[in-house]
Scaffold this active site. Structure first.
Site, PDB file in Angstrom:
ATOM      1  CG  ASP A 104      -7.730  -2.594  -0.159  1.00 59.15           C
ATOM      2  OD1 ASP A 104      -7.837  -4.993   0.607  1.00 59.15           O
ATOM      3  OD2 ASP A 104      -8.445  -2.330  -0.497  1.00 59.15           O
ATOM      4  CG  HIS A 117       1.026  -8.628 -11.605  1.00 61.97           C
ATOM      5  ND1 HIS A 117      -0.316  -8.883 -11.124  1.00 61.97           N
ATOM      6  CD2 HIS A 117       0.942  -8.618 -12.912  1.00 61.97           C
ATOM      7  CE1 HIS A 117      -0.805  -9.234 -11.521  1.00 61.97           C
ATOM      8  NE2 HIS A 117      -0.750  -9.303 -12.542  1.00 61.97           N
ATOM      9  CG  ASP A 121       5.688  -8.123  -6.587  1.00 59.57           C
ATOM     10  OD1 ASP A 121       3.897  -8.258  -6.930  1.00 59.57           O
ATOM     11  OD2 ASP A 121       5.664  -8.840  -7.303  1.00 59.57           O
ATOM     12  CD  GLU A 147      -5.307  -5.708  -3.033  1.00 67.97           C
ATOM     13  OE1 GLU A 147      -6.719  -5.287  -3.778  1.00 67.97           O
ATOM     14  OE2 GLU A 147      -5.513  -6.764  -3.449  1.00 67.97           O
TER      15      GLU A 147
END
Length: 229
Positions: A104, A117, A121, A147
């Site tokens: 994670d 965002h 990405d 994630e």
């Protein structure tokens, strides 16, 4: 005019391009003379072959879309669940090693909130590439969701697997990512490692829960670390 692919000693041949959707998708090469009365049969054959090739390519593209995550190019969760089920069955039958790694990205929400965002990405794609390069081609690297990533490893003893994950963790912590000229700060990941053995159920949920619990502990212990479940 002689086609470049034809051998120099061939004097009689026929080439017919395979057209589909306005594009050439192949070439039919016959090393013989086509009589005029057979031309219509050849045209029908060419159309059928071209249509079959297009359908095959479409099926391949659809398959790629159903098993890969569109953002990172890694395998998706659906493919992971099907593959993990098969790998557990193989490990149980052959008494071989099977490891599962849950990973994670630490503080990923901050990246999305602070930089947007699109930056998030970019981070996901970069980390996905780093993970993919850190494991062997027969290991299965998946985007589990958001994630989170999941790696199915085969034939790695635990100590070897931990070292491989540690090398990845250290490599990620050295990354210096930028987006639109802005430094995104240090990028780290937390890892939970679990090994499947016959004390666990053959249901995929058992080993996933074990790896997820180890990941939770890594987060709780301060992030940027590895915990073995």
């Amino acid at each position: 005019m002689v086609c470049q692919h034809v051998e120099s000693d061939v004097s009689i041949y026929h080439c017919e391009p395979l057209f589909a959707s306005g594009e050439v998708v192949g070439l039919l090469y016959l090393q013989s003379h086509v009589e005029e009365e057979n031309r219509f049969r050849l045209v029908a054959l060419v159309e059928n072959i071209a249509s079959a090739l297009v359908n095959q390519n479409l099926q391949k593209d659809l398959l790629e879309q159903t098993v890969h995550d569109p953002l990172t190019g890694l395998y998706n969760r659906r493919y992971m669940e099907e593959t993990l089920n098969a790998e557990i069955a193989t490990a149980s039958r052959n008494n071989t090693e099977l490891g599962l790694i849950m990973a994670d990205i630490d503080h990923f929400k901050h990246i999305n909130d602070e930089f947007g965002h699109d930056a998030g990405d970019m981070v996901l794609r970069t980390i996905a590439n780093e993970i993919q390069n850190s494991f062997r081609s027969n290991d299965i690297v998946c985007r589990f969701g958001g994630e989170e990533f999941l790696i199915i490893t085969k034939s790695h003893p635990l100590h070897t697997l931990i070292q491989r994950v540690e090398d990845l963790r250290a490599s990620l912590s050295r990354l210096e990512l930028h987006y639109n000229g802005r430094a995104l700060g240090k990028t780290t990941m937390s890892f939970g490692v679990a090994m499947w053995d016959k004390s666990l159920s053959t249901e995929t949920s058992a080993i996933i829960r074990k790896a997820d619990a180890a990941l939770y502990q890594a987060k709780k212990n301060g992030r940027d670390r590895i915990v073995v479940g």
